[in-house]
Design a protein around this motif. Structure first.
Motif, short mmCIF file in Angstrom:
data_model
loop_
_atom_site.label_atom_id
_atom_site.label_comp_id
_atom_site.label_asym_id
_atom_site.label_seq_id
_atom_site.Cartn_x
_atom_site.Cartn_y
_atom_site.Cartn_z
N GLN A 141 0.83 -1.21 0.00
CA GLN A 141 0.00 0.00 0.00
C GLN A 141 0.86 1.25 0.00
OE1 GLN A 141 -2.59 -0.40 3.38
NE2 GLN A 141 -3.89 -1.95 2.40
N MET A 163 0.64 4.12 -2.87
CA MET A 163 0.28 5.50 -2.51
C MET A 163 1.41 6.46 -2.83
SD MET A 163 -2.78 5.61 -1.39
CE MET A 163 -4.07 4.55 -0.74
N ALA A 184 1.15 9.61 -5.51
CA ALA A 184 1.47 10.97 -5.08
C ALA A 184 2.58 11.57 -5.94
CB ALA A 184 1.86 10.96 -3.61
N SER A 238 -4.06 15.88 -1.35
CA SER A 238 -4.78 14.71 -0.88
C SER A 238 -3.97 13.43 -1.11
CB SER A 238 -6.13 14.61 -1.58
OG SER A 238 -6.82 13.43 -1.17
N TYR A 239 -3.38 13.30 -2.29
CA TYR A 239 -2.57 12.11 -2.58
C TYR A 239 -1.30 12.07 -1.72
CZ TYR A 239 -5.30 10.28 -6.44
OH TYR A 239 -6.30 9.70 -7.20
N SER A 259 -1.09 13.28 1.31
CA SER A 259 -1.54 12.88 2.65
C SER A 259 -1.78 11.38 2.72
CB SER A 259 -2.82 13.64 3.03
OG SER A 259 -2.58 15.03 3.07
N ASN A 260 -2.34 10.80 1.68
CA ASN A 260 -2.56 9.35 1.66
C ASN A 260 -1.23 8.59 1.69
OD1 ASN A 260 -5.32 9.73 1.56
ND2 ASN A 260 -5.40 9.63 -0.68
N ALA A 302 0.07 8.72 5.24
CA ALA A 302 -0.68 7.78 6.09
C ALA A 302 -0.23 6.35 5.85
CB ALA A 302 -2.18 7.93 5.84
N ALA A 303 0.03 6.02 4.59
CA ALA A 303 0.52 4.68 4.28
C ALA A 303 1.91 4.45 4.88
CB ALA A 303 0.55 4.48 2.77
#
Length: 322
Positions: free
Chosen positions: A126, A130, A134, A152-153, A155-156, A159-160
């Motif tokens: 993941q 991600m 990004a 947004s990408y 941030s994802n 988080a990953a």
């Protein structure tokens, strides 16, 4: 001379003997009596002197028969829970630091490692996906993608990354717990009072075995407070164990105790101090603990905590202080 024959008081000249001469006894010498008196006075005086020296030695020389061998103990507890599958030591066995003492069933912990490994691989996949998305958004122009989508990408992807780091920690924890199924000795010493058996369930933090730290033996001597002024740190000492009275062991004073319990300070009824009655003309000296370290642990002496010892503290010059 006829009248003499009938005289009862007449003496027959034929049988009469001359009186024996009086013998004069030799003069009595006074020299033996004076010598005996001197010898008796010498013995009595020597006895008094020896008694006085013994009295002074007993009260002035820092020594005590109230000593005991002490040692540190290590309470061994498991850091993971499980059934004990093997006990690798016996009672009173000598062990080295790091040696395996007992093992816990590790099947659940091996499964936990496999799950953590799988979770790590999933999180890694993941994170890779991600991060790639990004990066692609960051390479596009502002006309193709808005700043909001790009953020947004990103941030994802972050988080990953956090999820991946968490799974790395979970895997490390699972491997650590698996290692903890083998309980090892924290000190070099001896197993004592072993009661642990195979099949016992070990709980986290619950002591199941006691070890004697063989490198921590010392002697505590309880000296009267009147002797403390003659005891200083690093003073050499002679230690006689009750089981080895003919073999003094060298030691040195490591420290002097700073306090003992005062029984008069314990509260009684209604919280009032419970003061023990004493005789004003009798004052018993309190005993203060003095810690004495062995200069070198004897190899051929069986040391055990609780052994009784007699301790004599010598001055720096080797003679007892007076």
């Amino acid at each position: 001379m006829a009248f003499l024959k009938n005289d009862p008081y007449a003496v027959d000249e034929r049988t009469a003997r001359p009186p024996s001469s009086t013998k004069t006894s030799p003069p009595v010498s006074v020299l033996p009596s004076a010598f005996n008196l001197f010898a008796v006075m010498t013995v009595v005086g020597g006895s008094i002197l020896l008694a006085w020296l013994a009295w002074r030695y007993y009260f002035d020389t820092p020594w005590t028969r109230d000593g005991s061998v002490r040692v540190y103990t290590a309470q061994v507890a498991s850091e993971v829970s499980g059934m004990v599958t093997a006990v690798s030591v016996t009672d009173n066995q000598a062990v080295q630091k790091g040696e395996v003492l007992f093992r816990i069933d590790d099947r659940d912990y091996r499964i936990a490692v496999q799950r953590a490994q799988a979770a790590l691989e999933r999180a890694h996949a993941q994170l890779t996906n991600m991060r790639a998305e990004a990066d692609r958004r960051n390479q596009l122009s502002d006309l193709a993608v808005s700043a909001e989508v790009r953020q947004s990408y990103e941030s994802n992807a972050q988080a990953a990354q956090g999820a991946y780091d968490a799974t790395v920690a979970d895997l490390a924890n699972a491997k650590l717990n698996l290692e903890r199924t083998e309980v090892r000795s924290p000190v070099t010493g001896y197993v004592t009072n072993l009661l642990l058996q195979t099949g016992t369930y070990a709980n986290i933090g619950q002591s199941v075995m006691t070890l004697i730290d063989s490198e921590s033996f010392w002697v505590t001597g309880y000296f009267e407070e009147t002797q403390l002024r003659r005891i200083q740190v690093s003073d050499p000492t002679d230690i006689w164990l009750m089981g080895y009275p003919d073999r003094p062991i060298e030691g040195r004073v490591e420290s002097l105790g700073r306090g003992i319990m005062d029984p008069n300070s314990a509260p009684g009824v209604a919280g009032l101090p419970s003061v023990n009655p004493v005789f004003t003309w009798v004052r018993l000296a309190q005993r203060i603990p003095v810690r004495i370290q062995f200069k070198q642990l004897p190899n051929d002496v069986h040391l055990a905590a609780g052994m009784t010892a007699t301790i004599h503290v010598r001055g720096r010059s080797g003679a007892a202080r007076r």
